[in-house]
Write a protein that holds these residues in place. Structure first.
Motif, mmCIF file in Angstrom:
data_model
loop_
_atom_site.group_PDB
_atom_site.id
_atom_site.type_symbol
_atom_site.label_atom_id
_atom_site.label_comp_id
_atom_site.label_asym_id
_atom_site.label_seq_id
_atom_site.Cartn_x
_atom_site.Cartn_y
_atom_site.Cartn_z
ATOM 1 N N MET A 81 53.433 60.060 29.184
ATOM 2 C CA MET A 81 54.225 59.199 28.286
ATOM 3 C C MET A 81 54.134 59.712 26.846
ATOM 4 O O MET A 81 55.125 59.682 26.110
ATOM 5 N N ASN A 128 57.533 60.506 37.929
ATOM 6 C CA ASN A 128 56.559 61.190 37.073
ATOM 7 C C ASN A 128 55.625 62.011 37.956
ATOM 8 O O ASN A 128 55.040 61.479 38.903
ATOM 9 N N ASP A 180 57.586 49.810 35.608
ATOM 10 C CA ASP A 180 57.450 51.105 36.300
ATOM 11 C C ASP A 180 57.552 50.769 37.788
ATOM 12 O O ASP A 180 58.023 49.671 38.147
ATOM 13 N N ALA A 234 56.251 48.006 29.781
ATOM 14 C CA ALA A 234 57.622 48.032 30.336
ATOM 15 C C ALA A 234 57.495 48.107 31.856
ATOM 16 O O ALA A 234 56.391 48.235 32.377
ATOM 17 N N THR A 240 59.335 45.688 26.943
ATOM 18 C CA THR A 240 60.755 46.055 27.080
ATOM 19 C C THR A 240 61.107 46.082 28.563
ATOM 20 O O THR A 240 60.235 45.977 29.421
ATOM 21 N N LYS A 262 56.330 62.724 26.506
ATOM 22 C CA LYS A 262 57.736 62.325 26.688
ATOM 23 C C LYS A 262 58.288 61.685 25.407
ATOM 24 O O LYS A 262 59.342 62.055 24.919
ATOM 25 N N SER A 300 64.169 51.738 26.091
ATOM 26 C CA SER A 300 63.125 50.764 25.752
ATOM 27 C C SER A 300 62.896 50.736 24.237
ATOM 28 O O SER A 300 62.695 49.680 23.634
ATOM 29 N N VAL A 326 62.464 55.218 28.646
ATOM 30 C CA VAL A 326 61.690 54.869 27.453
ATOM 31 C C VAL A 326 62.557 54.946 26.195
ATOM 32 O O VAL A 326 62.334 54.217 25.221
ATOM 33 N N GLY A 330 55.117 52.062 31.092
ATOM 34 C CA GLY A 330 55.326 51.033 32.098
ATOM 35 C C GLY A 330 54.053 50.543 32.757
ATOM 36 O O GLY A 330 52.958 51.054 32.517
HETATM 37 O O1 LIG Z 1 60.326 52.088 29.217
HETATM 38 C C1 LIG Z 1 59.172 52.334 28.926
HETATM 39 O O2 LIG Z 1 58.608 51.929 27.934
HETATM 40 C C2 LIG Z 1 58.314 53.212 29.822
HETATM 41 C C3 LIG Z 1 59.002 53.833 30.975
HETATM 42 C C4 LIG Z 1 57.986 54.581 31.790
HETATM 43 O O3 LIG Z 1 57.017 54.007 32.242
HETATM 44 C C5 LIG Z 1 58.132 56.005 32.003
HETATM 45 O O4 LIG Z 1 58.934 56.657 31.310
HETATM 46 O O5 LIG Z 1 57.428 56.561 32.869
#
Ligand SMILES: O=C(O)CCC(=O)C(=O)O
Ligand SMILES: NC(=O)C1=CN([C@@H]2O[C@H](COP(=O)(O)OP(=O)(O)OC[C@H]3O[C@@H](n4cnc5c(N)ncnc54)[C@H](O)[C@@H]3O)[C@@H](O)[C@H]2O)C=CC1
Length: 424
Positions: free
Chosen positions: A98, A324, A153, A151, A181, A101, A357, A354, A79
Motif C-alpha cells: 500500500m 495484491n 478489501d 477501506a 472510505t 502504491k 478512496s 485507493v 483495506g
Molecule cells: O481503498 C483503499 O483505501 C485501499 C484499497 C486496498 O486495500 C488496496 O489497494 O489494496
C-alpha cells in the motif's frame, strides 16, 4: 517496530516476498543503508482479540490485526481483509505494498492494511455486523481521518464500512465520514468507488493492449476471483469490447469460449452467493483457469497463486494483477525469462481503488461531492500518469515493470523520510 515482531513476520511467505522485492528495489536505486530498515519495516502493528456473540448466544473470539506501515507522507491507508487465511505477516506485506502504491500514484498517504481471521461466508449478516463494529471499536485508539483511514478489501464491503463509520462516529459524538472510505453513497461514499479498482484494471489493460496493438474485439479474458475487483473488471472489459471466457470464485470456475454473460453471472451470485452450478459454461478448477489460453489473465483473489509449479503453464499475453501479490518472485522471473507475458504489477494495476478512496476522503473533508464522470476522468488521468512514469523508469534503467513501479514508489517514501530527518 520491535525486532522480535519483525523476525516473526518473516515466517510468512508473503512478507518475505514483499521484503525481497524491497531489497531488490533498494539495491537498484542505491538507497542509503541508513534509510533501508526505516523505509522497509512497518511502523506499527496492532493485534486484537475480537469476541462477538453468535446468533445462538455462544461467544466466539476472532483475531484481528492492523499494520500501519508508513505515516511519513500522510495518514496511512489500506483495506481490511476478512479471510480465513489472514496472518499478521500477510497483513504486513499488504501494508508495505500500500505504501509503494500510494506513493507511485502521487497520493499523500502512507500504507496500512487490516485483517481478521474469519471466513465471512460462515457468519450471518448480524454476526458480521458485530464483528465489523467490534473491529472498529478496538481500532479507535489507533486511527483517525489524519492518522489511518481503512477501506474494503477481500471479504469486506460497503455495508461493513458503513457499520465501522457508524461505530467511530458514535464514539466521537459526531458524524465522521472521512474515517473510512468505500462507504455506501448515502453515508458519504464516492460515486465510482465501488467500481474503481476493476475499472482501473480494465483501463490499464486497454492501454497495454493498445501498446501491443491487440484489438479489444480480439481480446479474450480469464479472471480468477469474481468479487468486487474481478466482476467490475469483467464488466468494464466487456464494455470495451473484450470477451470474458472464464471466471471463478473460491468454489471453482466457469469456462465458455463464446463469452460468459457477466450480468447473468452477477445475478446468480446475488442469489446463490457462489458460482457453483452456474450454467453459463463448463465447470473448471481455479488451476485450470490460470492455465487457459487467453489474451489477458486477471488474478483478482489471493496472493501467490502464480508460482513455480504453474508459471510455465500460464498462456496469456498480459497478466494484469488485480489482486495484491498474486505472482511469486520466482514465477515472475520465470515469466520474464520466457519473455512472452507482459505483467502489469499490482501496485499499478489495482491502484484505482485507493485513488478513488483518496477522492472520497477529499470529498468528505470538503463536504462537496463530485459526479461519477468527474471521478472517473480524474482517476484515469492519474493512472495514465503513473503508467507513463513506470514505462519511462523501465526504459531508462532496463528494470522489470514491477521493479520500475516499486523503485518509483519506494524512492518517494524514502525521500520523505530523509527530508523529515531523524528525531534527536
Ligand atoms: O481503498 C483503499 O483505501 C485501499 C484499497 C486496498 O486495500 C488496496 O489497494 O489494496
Ligand atoms: N476491493 C478493492 O478495492 C481492492 C482489492 N484489491 C485486491 O483484489 C483482490 C480481490 O479483492 P475484492 O474483489 O475486493 O474481494 P472480494 O471479497 O469482493 O472478492 C474476492 C473473490 O475471490 C474469491 N476467492 C477467495 N478465495 C479464493 C480462492 N482460494 N480461489 C479462487 N478465488 C477465491 C472469492 O470467492 C471472491 O469471488 C484482493 O487481492 C484484494 O487485496 C486490490 C485493490 C483494491
Amino acid at each position: 517496530m520491535s525486532k522480535v515482531i519483525i523476525s516473526s513476520l518473516y515466517s510468512s511467505d508473503v512478507f518475505t516476498m514483499a521484503c525481497r522485492q524491497f531489497d531488490q528495489a533498494a539495491d537498484a536505486i542505491n538507497l542509503p543503508e541508513s534509510l533501508r530498515d526505516r523505509t522497509k519495516y512497518p511502523r506499527r502493528c496492532v493485534a486484537f482479540s475480537l469476541p462477538i456473540q453468535r446468533d445462538d448466544g455462544s461467544v466466539t473470539v476472532f483475531e484481528g490485526y492492523r499494520v500501519q506501515h508508513n505515516l511519513s507522507t500522510g495518514p496511512s491507508k489500506g483495506g481490511i481483509r476478512f479471510h480465513q487465511d489472514v496472518t499478521l505477516g500477510e497483513v504486513a506485506a499488504l501494508s508495505m505494498w500500500m505504501s509503494w502504491k500510494c506513493s507511485l500514484m502521487g497520493i499523500p498517504y502512507g500504507g496500512a492494511k487490516g485483517g481478521v481471521i474469519v471466513n465471512p461466508d460462515q457468519l450471518t449478516a448480524k454476526e458480521l455486523e458485530r464483528l465489523a463494529r467490534r473491529y472498529m471499536q478496538e481500532l479507535i485508539p489507533f486511527i483517525g481521518p489524519d492518522v489511518d483511514v481503512p477501506a474494503p478489501d477481500m471479504g469486506t464491503n460497503e455495508q461493513m464500512m458503513g457499520w465501522m463509520m457508524d461505530t467511530y462516529s458514535n464514539h466521537v459524538g459526531h458524524i465522521e465520514p472521512a474515517i473510512v472510505t468505500g462507504k455506501p453513497i448515502a453515508l458519504g461514499g464516492s460515486a465510482g468507488r465501488r467500481e474503481a479498482t476493476g475499472a482501473g484494471v480494465a483501463y490499464l489493460v486497454k492501454l497495454y493492449l493498445e501498446d501491443l496493438k491487440i484489438p479489444l474485439g480480439e481480446t479474450t479474458v480469464a479472471i480468477q476471483g469474481f468479487g468486487n475487483v474481478g466482476s467490475e473488471a469483467a464488466l468494464a472489459l466487456v464494455a470495451y469490447g473484450a470477451k470474458v471466457i472464464a471466471i471463478s470464485d473460491w468454489t471453482g470456475g466457469i469456462y465458455n469460449a463464446k463469452g460468459i454473460d457477466i450480468g447473468k453471472a452477477l445475478q446468480y451470485i446475488a442469489s446463490e452467493k457462489v458460482l457453483t452450478d452456474f450454467d453459463g459454461g463448463d465447470q473448471i478448477t481455479n488451476d485450470e483457469l490460470l492455465a487457459l489460453e487467453c489474451t489477458v489473465l486477471i488474478p483478482a483473489a489471493l496472493p501467490r497463486v502464480i508460482k513455480k509449479d504453474n508459471a510455465d503453464k500460464v498462456r496469456c499475453r498480459i497478466l494484469a494483477e488485480g489482486a495484491n501479490g498474486p505472482t511469486t518472485n520466482l514465477a515472475e522471473r520465470m515469466l520474464i525469462k520466457r519473455g512472452d507475458v507482459l505483467i502489469i504489477p499490482d501496485v499499478l494495476c489495482n491502484a484505482g481503488g485507493v485513488t478513488v478512496s483518496y477522492f472520497e476522503w477529499l470529498q468528505n473533508r470538503q463536504n462537496y461531492y463530485w459526479d461519477r464522470e468527474e471521478v472517473m476522468a480524474k482517476l484515469f488521468k492519474i493512472l495514465l500518469r503513473a503508467k507513463n512514469a513506470v514505462e519511462a523508469q523501465k526504459a531508462k534503467f532496463g528494470f522489470s515493470r514491477r521493479l520500475a513501479a516499486q523503485t518509483l514508489g519506494i524512492q518517494r517514501v524514502a525521500d520523505a523520510k530523509a527530508s523529515r530527518g531523524l528525531f534527536p
